[in-house]
Scaffold this motif. Structure first.
Motif, PDB file in Angstrom:
ATOM      1  N   SER A 298     -41.125 -22.293  28.729  1.00 26.78           N
ATOM      2  CA  SER A 298     -41.853 -22.755  27.541  1.00 26.78           C
ATOM      3  C   SER A 298     -43.283 -23.094  27.942  1.00 26.78           C
ATOM      4  O   SER A 298     -43.503 -23.839  28.914  1.00 26.78           O
ATOM      5  CB  SER A 298     -41.175 -23.989  26.940  1.00 26.78           C
ATOM      6  OG  SER A 298     -39.825 -23.695  26.607  1.00 26.78           O
ATOM      7  N   ILE A 299     -44.250 -22.569  27.211  1.00 25.16           N
ATOM      8  CA  ILE A 299     -45.647 -22.735  27.564  1.00 25.16           C
ATOM      9  C   ILE A 299     -46.051 -24.206  27.469  1.00 25.16           C
ATOM     10  O   ILE A 299     -45.654 -24.925  26.550  1.00 25.16           O
ATOM     11  CB  ILE A 299     -46.538 -21.849  26.674  1.00 25.16           C
ATOM     12  CG1 ILE A 299     -47.980 -21.820  27.204  1.00 25.16           C
ATOM     13  CG2 ILE A 299     -46.492 -22.311  25.239  1.00 25.16           C
ATOM     14  CD1 ILE A 299     -48.137 -21.125  28.496  1.00 25.16           C
ATOM     15  N   SER A 300     -46.818 -24.653  28.458  1.00 24.20           N
ATOM     16  CA  SER A 300     -47.358 -26.007  28.451  1.00 24.20           C
ATOM     17  C   SER A 300     -48.835 -25.995  28.116  1.00 24.20           C
ATOM     18  O   SER A 300     -49.278 -26.623  27.158  1.00 24.20           O
ATOM     19  CB  SER A 300     -47.115 -26.683  29.809  1.00 24.20           C
ATOM     20  OG  SER A 300     -47.700 -27.964  29.835  1.00 24.20           O
ATOM     21  N   THR A 301     -49.630 -25.274  28.894  1.00 17.20           N
ATOM     22  CA  THR A 301     -51.055 -25.136  28.621  1.00 17.20           C
ATOM     23  C   THR A 301     -51.591 -23.993  29.467  1.00 17.20           C
ATOM     24  O   THR A 301     -50.878 -23.440  30.325  1.00 17.20           O
ATOM     25  CB  THR A 301     -51.823 -26.436  28.926  1.00 17.20           C
ATOM     26  OG1 THR A 301     -53.178 -26.305  28.487  1.00 17.20           O
ATOM     27  CG2 THR A 301     -51.811 -26.732  30.412  1.00 17.20           C
ATOM     28  N   MET A 302     -52.860 -23.641  29.235  1.00 16.22           N
ATOM     29  CA  MET A 302     -53.540 -22.595  30.000  1.00 16.22           C
ATOM     30  C   MET A 302     -54.958 -23.050  30.302  1.00 16.22           C
ATOM     31  O   MET A 302     -55.507 -23.928  29.624  1.00 16.22           O
ATOM     32  CB  MET A 302     -53.588 -21.270  29.223  1.00 16.22           C
ATOM     33  CG  MET A 302     -52.266 -20.582  29.034  1.00 16.22           C
ATOM     34  SD  MET A 302     -52.494 -18.896  28.397  1.00 16.22           S
ATOM     35  CE  MET A 302     -53.318 -19.222  26.834  1.00 16.22           C
ATOM     36  N   ALA A 303     -55.554 -22.418  31.311  1.00 16.76           N
ATOM     37  CA  ALA A 303     -56.959 -22.641  31.646  1.00 16.76           C
ATOM     38  C   ALA A 303     -57.497 -21.355  32.258  1.00 16.76           C
ATOM     39  O   ALA A 303     -56.767 -20.635  32.956  1.00 16.76           O
ATOM     40  CB  ALA A 303     -57.140 -23.818  32.605  1.00 16.76           C
ATOM     41  N   ALA A 304     -58.772 -21.074  32.005  1.00 11.29           N
ATOM     42  CA  ALA A 304     -59.389 -19.850  32.508  1.00 11.29           C
ATOM     43  C   ALA A 304     -60.776 -20.167  33.042  1.00 11.29           C
ATOM     44  O   ALA A 304     -61.443 -21.104  32.583  1.00 11.29           O
ATOM     45  CB  ALA A 304     -59.474 -18.787  31.411  1.00 11.29           C
ATOM     46  N   SER A 305     -61.196 -19.367  34.017  1.00  8.63           N
ATOM     47  CA  SER A 305     -62.539 -19.471  34.576  1.00  8.63           C
ATOM     48  C   SER A 305     -62.882 -18.143  35.212  1.00  8.63           C
ATOM     49  O   SER A 305     -62.144 -17.651  36.074  1.00  8.63           O
ATOM     50  CB  SER A 305     -62.621 -20.583  35.613  1.00  8.63           C
ATOM     51  OG  SER A 305     -63.896 -20.632  36.216  1.00  8.63           O
ATOM     52  N   GLY A 306     -64.008 -17.558  34.786  1.00  8.59           N
ATOM     53  CA  GLY A 306     -64.383 -16.259  35.336  1.00  8.59           C
ATOM     54  C   GLY A 306     -63.338 -15.221  35.025  1.00  8.59           C
ATOM     55  O   GLY A 306     -62.980 -14.984  33.864  1.00  8.59           O
ATOM     56  N   ASN A 307     -62.786 -14.595  36.073  1.00  8.52           N
ATOM     57  CA  ASN A 307     -61.743 -13.574  35.921  1.00  8.52           C
ATOM     58  C   ASN A 307     -60.372 -14.094  36.341  1.00  8.52           C
ATOM     59  O   ASN A 307     -59.508 -13.314  36.750  1.00  8.52           O
ATOM     60  CB  ASN A 307     -62.091 -12.334  36.750  1.00  8.52           C
ATOM     61  CG  ASN A 307     -63.266 -11.575  36.185  1.00  8.52           C
ATOM     62  OD1 ASN A 307     -63.574 -11.685  34.994  1.00  8.52           O
ATOM     63  ND2 ASN A 307     -63.938 -10.812  37.011  1.00  8.52           N
ATOM     64  N   GLN A 308     -60.171 -15.399  36.240  1.00  7.61           N
ATOM     65  CA  GLN A 308     -58.882 -15.994  36.599  1.00  7.61           C
ATOM     66  C   GLN A 308     -58.286 -16.731  35.404  1.00  7.61           C
ATOM     67  O   GLN A 308     -59.012 -17.303  34.587  1.00  7.61           O
ATOM     68  CB  GLN A 308     -59.040 -16.967  37.764  1.00  7.61           C
ATOM     69  CG  GLN A 308     -59.406 -16.310  39.081  1.00  7.61           C
ATOM     70  CD  GLN A 308     -59.386 -17.305  40.226  1.00  7.61           C
ATOM     71  OE1 GLN A 308     -58.541 -17.243  41.116  1.00  7.61           O
ATOM     72  NE2 GLN A 308     -60.318 -18.235  40.222  1.00  7.61           N
TER      73      GLN A 308
END
Length: 534
Positions: free
Chosen positions: A135-145
């Protein structure tokens, strides 16, 4: 008309604030020092029910659940564009809910209730669809990651998965995955990437951890035990993490989210690892090692994709040198502390961790200053050993590179294979020389100027041949003996005056040496092979 303001999103570049009125909502986006843009969102925008928002370098991404009359919706609003009508809005499938969103350098992603991670380009092109675990909790992104945090049923720990996203906004594979090392009875408060693209987590107990070397053997390093206590605040609202500092907003009392108006000032807090003894040099050394490990990993990855003389590889090499210099600076300070405390063994141990030759010179000077000549001599020996090891490693690397640069030859069959399947040149020669010499007279006599030999070895003059082409003994004529030992010398000539047939002679030749490649002395320079011809 009632109006109130509350924060929507903060990051290291900017913040948003929502000003709600009866008919419209104004979403204002601010840099750290000035306002970037303001978007007046109409009633239609409000009816879409956006409850999530995130900021990227080039735009803001919103999402909301399904409502009566329309499904779950996502929308991207660029900060600026060369074309009009650059924003876009898309509805998800019926029954599919947006649960978490993130925006990177050239992509946006939404995780949905049916286990999908839908990727879009900044212009709205659907680029990829992958699944996630639990079950999804959260996401984070930076650049190409991109990092996806999820909860797996039956496991109390939170699972993380770091993905590489290519320039087209497609997932190109998993860098690292595992479980977050959260403290017992603690929960995640913040997750993001540092300025060096290291994954960083902050839990509600205040502990700040970084995932060092996310490629290969990775480990979580504790860089601060209690961030709020280090910053001397009631609560530190984290925004960004660098190598040496963190940036955030101070919260007072029981507040855990800062107010948007009046706009609070950003504050910087220097990181402090929980080392024993309170040595600042030891604490800086631990953090400098993390930076050096990251610089080495970046350089190794760049060498796999680019030439060693390319600008990007040279720049990363400079970063490695800078990181090594910072590590050595901390080590020299620790060596000085060890010499001052008369800890020669510890000082030598620290010296063995130095990276640069110049640093060893300073280490020897420190040992001599504190009148420790034995320590200075051992430091010199350690330096010489390190230099020798470095040269040996360099030579081995150059040798392996030369071996890789040698062009590979095409596949060749073994020589024995060619000998076995080559036509029998020796037998063809035998058939050719066995034919009777044609003369103008009816007598079958070989002229003196001619020479007939079996395998180029038997040389005779004035020898009469029979109907089968074999030499016959003639009275008064003695065949010349060969001057050199050849293959024919190894063939036993029958003592009987009756000559053998050609088939028998062929069989004896093949039985003696069926794979010989030696040239005889009387083959006229052309040479032939005696093989197992057919």
């Amino acid at each position: 008309m009632k109006t109130h303001t509350m924060p929507s999103k903060w990051n290291s570049l900017m913040a948003t604030s929502n000003r709600f009125a009866s008919a419209t909502t104004t979403v204002s986006i601010y840099l750290n020092t000035k306002r970037v843009s303001g978007c007046v969102l109409t009633t239609r925008f409000l009816q879409l029910g956006f409850t999530m928002g995130t900021l990227g370098e080039y735009g803001a991404f919103f999402a909301g659940p399904s409502m009566t009359g329309h499904p779950s919706t996502i929308s991207f609003r660029p900060f600026s564009s060369w074309a009009s009508n650059s924003e876009w809005t898309t509805s998800l499938s019926p029954g599919e809910e947006a649960l978490s969103i993130a925006v990177g350098k050239n992509f946006v992603v939404v995780c949905t209730s049916i286990g999908y991670c839908r990727f879009f380009s900044l212009s709205g092109i659907q680029t990829d669809i992958i699944s996630y675990v639990g079950s999804i909790s959260t996401m984070a992104a930076s650049g190409n990651q991109l990092v996806i945090l999820s909860v797996i049923p039956g496991i109390s720990a939170t699972h993380y998965q770091i993905l590489d996203i290519n320039d087209n906004g497609e997932s190109s594979g998993t860098q690292k995955e595992g479980y977050l090392p959260l403290k017992a009875h603690s929960h995640l408060a913040w997750v993001g990437f540092s300025n060096k693209n290291d994954l960083v987590i902050h839990d509600k107990s205040g502990r700040l951890q970084v995932l060092a070397q996310p490629f290969g053997n990775a480990s979580w390093k504790i860089i601060t035990e209690n961030l709020s206590a280090t910053a001397k605040m009631d609560w530190f609202w984290l925004i960004a993490v660098t190598d040496m500092t963190v940036i955030g907003v101070e919260c007072h009392g029981t507040e855990r989210v800062p107010l948007a108006s009046p706009k609070p000032a950003l504050k910087t807090c220097v990181l402090s690892s929980p080392v024993l003894g309170g040595s600042q040099a030891a604490e800086r050394f631990l953090r400098a090692r993390i930076s050096l490990a990251r610089a080495n990993v970046d350089l190794q990855r760049a060498c796999l994709k680019h030439s060693p003389t390319s600008d990007i590889v040279l720049d990363l090499g400079d970063d490695v040198t800078d990181a090594e210099t910072e590590v050595d600076r901390c080590l020299l300070k620790l060596i000085e502390e060890a010499c001052k405390a008369n800890k020669a063994t510890r000082a030598l141990d620290l010296a063995s961790r130095l990276n640069l030759s110049k640093s060893f010179e300073f280490g020897v000077k420190v040992a001599n200053f504190y009148k420790m000549p034995q320590l200075a001599e051992r430091m010199v020996l350690v330096a010489k050993t390190k230099v020798a090891d470095a040269r040996r490693a360099k030579h081995e690397k150059e040798r392996s590179q030369k071996q890789q640069d040698v062009p590979k030859k095409d596949f060749e069959l073994p020589a024995a294979f060619h000998d076995k399947h080559r036509p029998s040149a020796g037998l063809n020669h035998l058939n050719r020389i066995a034919q009777p010499a044609k003369t103008a007279t009816s007598g079958a006599v070989v002229p003196k100027s001619s020479s007939a030999s079996v395998d180029g070895a038997v040389k005779a003059e004035g020898v009469e041949v029979n109907d089968e082409g074999l030499p016959m003994q003639v009275e008064g004529v003695t065949p010349e003996k060969p001057h050199h030992k050849t293959l024919s010398a190894a063939v036993d000539t029958p003592k009987s005056s009756k000559p053998d047939s050609i088939a028998a002679l062929k069989a004896r030749l093949q039985a003696k040496n069926p794979f010989s490649r030696r040239r005889t002395a009387h083959d006229g320079g052309s040479g032939f092979n005696v093989c197992s011809g057919k």
